[in-house]
Scaffold this motif. Structure first.
Motif, mmCIF file in Angstrom:
data_model
loop_
_atom_site.group_PDB
_atom_site.id
_atom_site.type_symbol
_atom_site.label_atom_id
_atom_site.label_comp_id
_atom_site.label_asym_id
_atom_site.label_seq_id
_atom_site.Cartn_x
_atom_site.Cartn_y
_atom_site.Cartn_z
ATOM 1 N N ASN A 67 0.857 -1.185 0.000
ATOM 2 C CA ASN A 67 0.000 0.000 0.000
ATOM 3 C C ASN A 67 0.897 1.240 0.000
ATOM 4 O OD1 ASN A 67 -1.660 2.156 0.569
ATOM 5 N ND2 ASN A 67 -2.763 1.111 2.212
ATOM 6 N N PRO A 68 0.844 2.071 -1.059
ATOM 7 C CA PRO A 68 1.701 3.256 -1.129
ATOM 8 C C PRO A 68 1.587 4.183 0.076
ATOM 9 C CG PRO A 68 0.686 2.851 -3.254
ATOM 10 C CD PRO A 68 0.036 1.895 -2.276
ATOM 11 N N ALA A 69 0.483 4.162 0.777
ATOM 12 C CA ALA A 69 0.332 5.019 1.959
ATOM 13 C C ALA A 69 1.359 4.673 3.033
ATOM 14 C CB ALA A 69 -1.076 4.904 2.517
ATOM 15 N N ASN A 70 1.905 3.456 2.997
ATOM 16 C CA ASN A 70 2.875 3.015 4.005
ATOM 17 C C ASN A 70 4.325 3.173 3.540
ATOM 18 O OD1 ASN A 70 0.826 2.183 5.800
ATOM 19 N ND2 ASN A 70 0.569 0.300 4.634
ATOM 20 N N TRP A 71 4.544 3.705 2.369
ATOM 21 C CA TRP A 71 5.899 3.876 1.836
ATOM 22 C C TRP A 71 6.558 5.121 2.423
ATOM 23 C CZ3 TRP A 71 4.770 3.304 -4.112
ATOM 24 C CH2 TRP A 71 4.325 2.012 -4.368
ATOM 25 N N PRO A 72 7.891 5.172 2.372
ATOM 26 C CA PRO A 72 8.582 6.407 2.762
ATOM 27 C C PRO A 72 8.112 7.572 1.877
ATOM 28 C CG PRO A 72 10.135 4.599 2.492
ATOM 29 C CD PRO A 72 8.804 4.112 1.981
#
Length: 94
Positions: free
Chosen positions: A42-47
């Motif tokens: 999930n991109p929301a959890n990426w740096p």
């Protein structure tokens, strides 16, 4: 006396595809690689830097900017080689 000029550039293979297709490595990894923890798909959890680069267009705008930087740099290296006026050029591919 001989002079030697050393120059190096990337052979970045994804430059062979369009900018719209350049997100394929990350998209395949997210879809198929079991080593990626589920929450990291999930991109929301990426740096933050990674989220910004991926953007809302799956990295298309970033790919275009990356291509522009690479081509500009290739031209700089090409200009330096031409200014050196070599008698011959040796190319190593690794």
């Amino acid at each position: 006396m001989a002079e030697i000029l050393g120059a190096g550039v990337t052979h970045y293979p994804p430059m062979l595809v369009s900018d719209e297709e350049r997100a394929f490595p990350i998209n395949i990894t997210l879809a198929r690689d079991e080593r990626v923890p589920e929450h990291m798909k999930n991109p929301a959890n990426w740096p933050e830097a990674m989220r910004v680069e991926y953007g809302e267009d799956e990295g298309v705008a970033s790919a275009a900017q990356h291509r522009e930087r690479l081509v500009k740099s290739f031209r700089v290296v090409s200009d330096e080689i031409q200014a050196f006026e070599p008698d011959f050029v040796v190319i190593f591919w690794r």
